[in-house]
Design a protein around this motif. Structure first.
Motif, PDB file in Angstrom:
ATOM      1  N   ILE A   1       0.826  -1.206   0.000  1.00 20.19           N
ATOM      2  CA  ILE A   1       0.000   0.000   0.000  1.00 20.19           C
ATOM      3  C   ILE A   1       0.861   1.257   0.000  1.00 20.19           C
ATOM      4  O   ILE A   1       0.634   2.181  -0.782  1.00 20.19           O
ATOM      5  N   ARG A   2       1.865   1.294   0.856  1.00 16.51           N
ATOM      6  CA  ARG A   2       2.684   2.510   0.978  1.00 16.51           C
ATOM      7  C   ARG A   2       3.597   2.729  -0.223  1.00 16.51           C
ATOM      8  O   ARG A   2       3.858   3.861  -0.630  1.00 16.51           O
ATOM      9  N   GLU A   3       4.089   1.641  -0.809  1.00 21.85           N
ATOM     10  CA  GLU A   3       5.061   1.759  -1.895  1.00 21.85           C
ATOM     11  C   GLU A   3       4.506   1.320  -3.246  1.00 21.85           C
ATOM     12  O   GLU A   3       5.189   1.439  -4.254  1.00 21.85           O
ATOM     13  N   GLY A   4       3.285   0.802  -3.245  1.00 18.32           N
ATOM     14  CA  GLY A   4       2.732   0.253  -4.479  1.00 18.32           C
ATOM     15  C   GLY A   4       1.315   0.712  -4.742  1.00 18.32           C
ATOM     16  O   GLY A   4       0.875   1.755  -4.251  1.00 18.32           O
ATOM     17  N   VAL A   5       0.569  -0.095  -5.506  1.00 17.01           N
ATOM     18  CA  VAL A   5      -0.763   0.298  -5.951  1.00 17.01           C
ATOM     19  C   VAL A   5      -1.881  -0.338  -5.130  1.00 17.01           C
ATOM     20  O   VAL A   5      -3.055  -0.005  -5.339  1.00 17.01           O
ATOM     21  N   ALA A   6      -1.580  -1.244  -4.220  1.00 16.75           N
ATOM     22  CA  ALA A   6      -2.618  -1.805  -3.359  1.00 16.75           C
ATOM     23  C   ALA A   6      -3.215  -0.700  -2.498  1.00 16.75           C
ATOM     24  O   ALA A   6      -2.548   0.294  -2.189  1.00 16.75           O
ATOM     25  N   ASN A   7      -4.483  -0.855  -2.131  1.00 13.17           N
ATOM     26  CA  ASN A   7      -5.117   0.235  -1.374  1.00 13.17           C
ATOM     27  C   ASN A   7      -6.087  -0.238  -0.298  1.00 13.17           C
ATOM     28  O   ASN A   7      -6.798   0.569   0.281  1.00 13.17           O
ATOM     29  N   SER A   8      -6.105  -1.543  -0.013  1.00 10.19           N
ATOM     30  CA  SER A   8      -7.006  -2.060   1.003  1.00 10.19           C
ATOM     31  C   SER A   8      -6.447  -3.383   1.527  1.00 10.19           C
ATOM     32  O   SER A   8      -5.644  -4.034   0.844  1.00 10.19           O
TER      33      SER A   8
ATOM     34  N   GLU B   1     -11.769  -0.332  14.285  1.00  6.59           N
ATOM     35  CA  GLU B   1     -13.082  -0.406  13.647  1.00  6.59           C
ATOM     36  C   GLU B   1     -12.888  -0.731  12.169  1.00  6.59           C
ATOM     37  O   GLU B   1     -12.333   0.074  11.415  1.00  6.59           O
ATOM     38  N   PRO B   2     -13.318  -1.910  11.709  1.00  3.44           N
ATOM     39  CA  PRO B   2     -13.052  -2.325  10.333  1.00  3.44           C
ATOM     40  C   PRO B   2     -13.887  -1.584   9.307  1.00  3.44           C
ATOM     41  O   PRO B   2     -15.033  -1.215   9.571  1.00  3.44           O
ATOM     42  N   THR B   3     -13.309  -1.384   8.134  1.00  5.77           N
ATOM     43  CA  THR B   3     -14.027  -0.723   7.042  1.00  5.77           C
ATOM     44  C   THR B   3     -14.898  -1.699   6.259  1.00  5.77           C
ATOM     45  O   THR B   3     -15.763  -1.273   5.493  1.00  5.77           O
ATOM     46  N   HIS B   4     -14.676  -3.009   6.435  1.00  4.49           N
ATOM     47  CA  HIS B   4     -15.436  -4.005   5.678  1.00  4.49           C
ATOM     48  C   HIS B   4     -15.207  -5.390   6.271  1.00  4.49           C
ATOM     49  O   HIS B   4     -14.336  -5.571   7.138  1.00  4.49           O
TER      50      HIS B   4
ATOM     51  N   ILE C   1      -7.658   3.660 -15.040  1.00  2.00           N
ATOM     52  CA  ILE C   1      -8.354   2.882 -14.009  1.00  2.00           C
ATOM     53  C   ILE C   1      -8.458   3.702 -12.725  1.00  2.00           C
ATOM     54  O   ILE C   1      -7.489   4.336 -12.299  1.00  2.00           O
ATOM     55  N   VAL C   2      -9.627   3.690 -12.125  1.00  3.35           N
ATOM     56  CA  VAL C   2      -9.870   4.438 -10.887  1.00  3.35           C
ATOM     57  C   VAL C   2      -9.638   3.510  -9.693  1.00  3.35           C
ATOM     58  O   VAL C   2     -10.161   2.392  -9.652  1.00  3.35           O
ATOM     59  N   LEU C   3      -8.847   3.960  -8.738  1.00  2.00           N
ATOM     60  CA  LEU C   3      -8.615   3.189  -7.515  1.00  2.00           C
ATOM     61  C   LEU C   3      -9.444   3.772  -6.375  1.00  2.00           C
ATOM     62  O   LEU C   3      -9.529   4.997  -6.214  1.00  2.00           O
ATOM     63  N   THR C   4     -10.043   2.891  -5.596  1.00  3.28           N
ATOM     64  CA  THR C   4     -10.858   3.342  -4.470  1.00  3.28           C
ATOM     65  C   THR C   4     -10.661   2.382  -3.307  1.00  3.28           C
ATOM     66  O   THR C   4      -9.866   1.448  -3.375  1.00  3.28           O
ATOM     67  N   THR C   5     -11.382   2.626  -2.233  1.00  2.64           N
ATOM     68  CA  THR C   5     -11.297   1.790  -1.030  1.00  2.64           C
ATOM     69  C   THR C   5     -12.703   1.471  -0.539  1.00  2.64           C
ATOM     70  O   THR C   5     -13.686   2.093  -0.951  1.00  2.64           O
ATOM     71  N   TRP C   6     -12.790   0.509   0.372  1.00  5.93           N
ATOM     72  CA  TRP C   6     -14.077   0.230   1.003  1.00  5.93           C
ATOM     73  C   TRP C   6     -14.565   1.434   1.802  1.00  5.93           C
ATOM     74  O   TRP C   6     -15.762   1.716   1.838  1.00  5.93           O
TER      75      TRP C   6
END
Length: 332
Positions: free
Chosen positions: A59-66, A158-161, A316-321
């Protein structure tokens, strides 16, 4: 990994896509029409030090976001302590009903006496989904889901999903019902593909009436005020590595990056969760699991500049839960 999910969702016929003229769930959430909107998601956080670092760096160094966390596992405090100082990370619960490895095991958080059907002869959770189905009741599964959520909240997390380790909560309609029930009652988004489901259809052919089930569940979740996935890309765990057996970092990275680019290229517009498992390289993790090449490969692909370039080039659009839920709360 998610054979249970595929079994329950079933075969989705191509004709169903052509006949479905409704707006995608991504569009309903206000994302641009015709765009691929991705939650690039790392499973199995909290399972090990390597899993924590792999997910964080992806997440911090790449494209993952969740990411999502296996609450019964030993390295959960290590991640949660990091998360408390970095709450921008989109982090959910990887609801865990199995303990699959030989020499590294965990038990239910609800306690063996409360969920006897979830434990094997060693007092750990069963190694396989089939054993959970055979031995555990829906009540026990729900009890354990709530125990894992309670531990997270007790720790200030508190979890987002919510999603499901090894797809166990998709293994029977009764398990699925409890999973969805907790998510809707607690107003926590749940991983469930209720849209066109193109990627799942391409992965494994099964009976047609299951597609109608996914549509009904999607509408139920939406009506409960939760965001809904249009699709799920879950094939990466099967990408074991180069055919020549080269497990060097360079070879794994090139192989996995190419696989991800190909998979993303096949996705249809809509909100899709792309599932993976990221670990950094150490001498210890191979003692836990022989899955280390695919997990290290996932991590290396996530930090590969070539994958980032592809995502940007394709628009491509990146988003999160978290963002998806915030958008859902604004939709009447």
């Amino acid at each position: 990994m998610n054979k249970a999910l595929l079994f329950l969702i079933g075969f989705i016929p191509t004709l169903a896509f052509a006949q479905n003229s409704e707006a995608s769930y991504a569009e309903k959430l206000g994302y641009p029409k015709g765009k691929k909107v991705l939650i690039i998601h790392v499973d199995d956080v909290g399972m090990s030090y390597e899993s924590n670092q792999g997910a964080i760096k992806a997440i911090r160094e790449g494209v993952a976001n969740s990411l999502s966390v296996m609450m019964p596992c030993g390295w959960v405090p290590g991640f949660v302590n990091y998360w408390k100082e970095n709450k921008d990370i989109d982090a959910g619960l990887h609801l865990t009903m199995t303990s699959e490895w030989k020499d590294y095991r965990w038990g239910p958080l609800a306690g063996k006496t409360n969920v006897k059907g979830l434990t094997d002869s060693q007092g750990a959770m069963w190694r396989g989904v089939a054993d959970v189905v055979k031995n555990a009741s829906p009540d026990e599964v729900e009890t354990e889901i709530r125990a894992q959520l309670d531990r997270a909240r007790t720790m200030g997390f508190e979890p987002t999903h919510l999603d499901s380790h090894m797809g166990t909560l998709f293994a029977t309609p009764e398990f699925l019902e409890r999973y969805l029930k907790v998510g809707m009652e607690e107003k926590i988004p749940v991983m469930f593909p209720g849209g066109h489901n193109t990627a799942i259809q391409a992965e494994e052919k099964m009976i047609a009436d299951r597609f109608e089930m996914t549509q009904k569940v999607g509408k139920q979740l939406w009506a409960a005020g939760l965001p809904v996935l249009d699709d799920l890309e879950n094939s990466s765990y099967g990408w074991k590595g180069p055919e020549n057996g080269d497990k060097s970092e360079k070879a794994l990275q090139q192989y996995k990056t190419a696989k991800y680019i190909a998979a993303l290229g096949k996705l249809k517009p809509g909100l899709t969760m792309v599932i993976m498992h990221c670990t950094i390289h150490t001498e210890i993790f191979p003692k836990i699991s022989d899955s280390w090449p695919t997990r290290e490969g996932d991590f290396l692909a996530m930090i590969d500049p070539e994958l980032k370039k592809y995502i940007e080039k394709e628009g491509i659009v990146l988003t999160t839960w978290r963002e998806a839920m915030q958008r859902r709360q604004k939709v009447k």
